[in-house]
Motif scaffolding. Structure first.
Motif, short mmCIF file in Angstrom:
data_model
loop_
_atom_site.label_atom_id
_atom_site.label_comp_id
_atom_site.label_asym_id
_atom_site.label_seq_id
_atom_site.Cartn_x
_atom_site.Cartn_y
_atom_site.Cartn_z
N GLN A 38 0.82 -1.23 0.00
CA GLN A 38 0.00 0.00 0.00
C GLN A 38 0.85 1.26 0.00
N PHE A 39 2.07 1.16 0.52
CA PHE A 39 2.89 2.36 0.75
C PHE A 39 4.14 2.42 -0.11
N GLU A 40 4.47 1.30 -0.75
CA GLU A 40 5.70 1.24 -1.53
C GLU A 40 5.49 1.86 -2.90
N HIS A 41 6.38 2.77 -3.28
CA HIS A 41 6.36 3.32 -4.63
C HIS A 41 7.64 2.86 -5.32
N TYR A 42 7.48 1.90 -6.17
CA TYR A 42 8.63 1.27 -6.82
C TYR A 42 9.12 2.18 -7.94
N SER A 43 10.45 2.38 -8.01
CA SER A 43 11.00 3.35 -8.97
C SER A 43 11.31 2.75 -10.33
N SER A 44 11.12 1.45 -10.48
CA SER A 44 11.49 0.70 -11.70
C SER A 44 12.98 0.41 -11.75
N TYR A 45 13.68 0.58 -10.63
CA TYR A 45 15.09 0.21 -10.57
C TYR A 45 15.29 -0.81 -9.45
N GLN A 46 16.29 -1.67 -9.67
CA GLN A 46 16.67 -2.66 -8.67
C GLN A 46 18.16 -2.44 -8.38
N VAL A 47 18.60 -2.74 -7.18
CA VAL A 47 20.00 -2.50 -6.82
C VAL A 47 20.57 -3.70 -6.09
N ILE A 91 34.87 3.64 -10.17
CA ILE A 91 34.81 3.46 -11.62
C ILE A 91 33.36 3.18 -11.99
N LEU A 92 32.88 3.93 -12.96
CA LEU A 92 31.52 3.70 -13.48
C LEU A 92 31.65 3.03 -14.84
N VAL A 93 31.17 1.81 -14.91
CA VAL A 93 31.30 1.07 -16.16
C VAL A 93 30.04 1.24 -16.99
N ASN A 94 30.21 1.68 -18.22
CA ASN A 94 29.07 1.87 -19.11
C ASN A 94 29.01 0.71 -20.08
N GLY A 95 28.19 -0.23 -19.82
CA GLY A 95 28.05 -1.33 -20.76
C GLY A 95 26.81 -1.13 -21.59
N VAL A 96 25.70 -1.57 -21.05
CA VAL A 96 24.42 -1.58 -21.77
C VAL A 96 23.55 -0.47 -21.16
N PRO A 97 22.82 0.31 -21.97
CA PRO A 97 21.92 1.31 -21.39
C PRO A 97 20.94 0.64 -20.41
N GLY A 98 20.69 1.31 -19.32
CA GLY A 98 19.75 0.76 -18.33
C GLY A 98 20.41 -0.17 -17.32
N LYS A 99 21.73 -0.41 -17.50
CA LYS A 99 22.43 -1.27 -16.53
C LYS A 99 23.73 -0.59 -16.14
N GLN A 100 23.91 -0.34 -14.87
CA GLN A 100 25.08 0.41 -14.41
C GLN A 100 25.86 -0.39 -13.38
N VAL A 101 27.18 -0.42 -13.57
CA VAL A 101 28.03 -1.10 -12.58
C VAL A 101 29.03 -0.08 -12.03
N TYR A 102 29.14 -0.02 -10.72
CA TYR A 102 30.14 0.84 -10.08
C TYR A 102 31.09 -0.06 -9.30
N VAL A 103 32.38 0.26 -9.32
CA VAL A 103 33.32 -0.41 -8.42
C VAL A 103 34.00 0.70 -7.65
N ILE A 150 21.21 6.46 -14.44
CA ILE A 150 21.20 5.15 -15.12
C ILE A 150 20.44 5.32 -16.44
N PRO A 151 21.07 5.92 -17.43
CA PRO A 151 20.34 6.23 -18.66
C PRO A 151 19.88 4.96 -19.38
N GLY A 152 18.72 5.09 -20.01
CA GLY A 152 18.14 3.93 -20.68
C GLY A 152 18.44 3.88 -22.17
N THR A 153 19.14 4.89 -22.71
CA THR A 153 19.43 4.90 -24.15
C THR A 153 20.91 5.25 -24.36
N PRO A 154 21.48 4.91 -25.55
CA PRO A 154 22.88 5.29 -25.82
C PRO A 154 23.08 6.80 -25.74
N LEU A 155 22.09 7.58 -26.20
CA LEU A 155 22.21 9.04 -26.14
C LEU A 155 22.25 9.53 -24.68
#
Ligand code: FAD
Length: 408
Positions: free
Chosen positions: A177-186, A202-214, A360-365
């Motif tokens: 009832q109270f959770e507002h899901y942002s459409s992201y998972q971590v 380090i921010l690794v840019n592989g595929v749009p919509g998927k972000q990896v940080y080390v 976490i951009p969803g497109t190459p642009l």
């Protein structure tokens, strides 16, 4: 006014719970904290204590300790899918040049929780490895049954037990009832610092919509990997089943290159896996009868806002302060806590979606824009923020309760 000390049960010993316990004790209440884990959960991920929360920490006398324990944001390095450099920004240099560091520390969540615990443990009763099972309210108080401890009666109950709060579920019903899901998972987990990072991310840019940080926040042997991804359909999994969560993460990032396969290998043996939806909690009201919610349990802003711990500490101070003003009328105190603090919380919660879509951009642009504009944007946000905070000291926004409370 009654002359007996009010007994307050707080569920959750992370950031909100111990901060509240400190202030309640100082204002003459008798707090008890119950924590499900066997001890304060160490480690985790770096979080921020900013502005009014820094002021709360100063009033508690723990600010110098937080500054000593702080992590270093250092350099943010953007790399491509094959580790080719794209851009970098020295965030540490920026915060130094704007003096933001005077009222902003970044610290491991576990370190903050340990400092708060140490500050309170001699005066506050802590019960570990236990959880509230049921509560029943009456005119006299709230009768509590625990999973292990014998039943007890308290005057008030505070749920400071996080995003998946048990107290909220018992008092207000289903989380959905109270959770507002942002459409992201971590997912965040500890790894060896085999990349030899020294206070860098380090921010690794592989595929749009998927972000990896080390990230290595202290430049020592410890590093953390953070995976954030767009997940329009909320994942269904068992929150207590680590192996299932590891399998899900590995399959979602199976298409990534560079160090990602190695990070996923380390995932198999990591001692501390965090895996959750990026969600907010939004409620009409945070209190019912003698029960009140605080921190992520009441108003989780979601991790991408960077405000969770800050809001947890400010909320704890205000709640304790309002209770101290009318110790015999908790409902009026809860009402004032909510009135004073909810607008502030709602302002922070509004920042989530735009921040998430940019980070976490969803497109190459979008990826290109994030990688090339982020350093400029960091300057454009942090420099004016530093100036504003210098001209309008943050402490003036926080009412002082220390000299106004009713001594019980
Ligand atoms: C990956 C990540 C990065 C983040 N980055 C930032 C950041 O940069 N800046 C920031 O300000 N915030 C950040 N946050 C958010 C921040 O960690 C939380 O908002 C903050 O810790 C809230 O504190 P809390 O005490 O309300 O809840 P929590 O820290 O969630 O603590 C809840 C406590 O309750 C205990 N508990 C749970 N259920 C029960 C039960 N049934 N009985 C008893 N105890 C129970 C838990 O074990 C835990 O100790 C981040 C969060 C994550 C996950």
């Amino acid at each position: 006014m009654s002359n007996t000390k009010k007994q307050v049960l707080i569920s959750g010993a992370s950031v909100a719970g111990p901060t509240l316990a400190y202030w309640l004790k100082r204002f003459g209440f008798e707090p008890t904290v119950v924590e499900r884990a066997p001890q304060i959960r160490a480690g985790g991920y770096p979080i921020d204590v900013r502005y009014e929360a820094a002021e709360v920490a100063m009033r508690m006398g723990i600010w110098p300790r937080l500054q000593r324990e702080q992590t270093t944001l250092g350099k943010l390095v953007f790399v491509g899918a094959h580790h080719q450099p794209i851009n970098e920004v020295n965030v540490q240099g920026l915060t130094k040049s704007t003096e933001l560091e005077r009222f902003w520390v970044e610290i491991m969540r576990g370190d903050l929780a340990c400092v708060l615990y140490e500050q309170t443990k001699d005066d506050v009763e802590y019960i570990f490895s236990d959880s509230i099972q049921t509560f029943t309210e009456s005119e006299e108080g709230v009768e509590i049954t625990f999973e292990h401890t014998s039943p007890r009666r308290f005057d008030l109950v505070v749920g400071a037990d996080g995003l998946h709060s048990q107290v909220r579920a018992l008092a207000f019903g289903d989380e959905a009832q109270f959770e507002h899901y942002s459409s992201y998972q971590v997912s965040v987990f500890g790894i060896d610092n085999y990349l030899k990072l020294d206070r860098a991310t380090i921010l690794v840019n592989g595929v749009p919509g998927k972000q990896v940080y080390v990230r290595s926040p202290k430049g020592d042997g410890v590093a953390g990997a953070m995976f954030i991804w767009k997940q329009p359909q909320k994942l269904r999994y068992d929150r207590h089943n680590r192996e299932e969560q590891k399998r899900l993460l590995a399959s979602i990032f199976a298409d990534q290159q560079w160090e990602v396969p190695k990070l996923l290998e380390q995932l198999q043996t990591t001692p501390d896996l965090y895996f959750d939806s990026v969600s907010q909690i939004r409620m009409e009201t945070w209190h019912r009868g003698r029960i009140v919610l605080l921190g992520d349990a009441a108003y989780c802003p979601a991790l991408l806002t960077g405000y969770g711990s800050t809001l947890a500490m400010i909320g704890a101070y205000i709640l304790a302060g309002e209770l101290s003003a009318t110790p015999d009328d908790c409902r009026a105190a809860f009402q004032r806590y909510e009135q004073a603090f909810k607008p502030y919380v709602e302002k922070e919660q509004k920042k989530l979606q735009s921040g998430a879509d940019f980070l976490i951009p969803g497109t190459p642009l979008g990826l290109w824009a994030r990688n090339h504009l982020a350093p400029m944007l960091a300057r454009a946000v942090l420099v004016p923020e530093g100036i504003v905070r210098r001209l309008h000291p943050w402490s003036s926004m926080l009412k002082s309760y220390e000299n106004t409370q009713t001594v019980l």
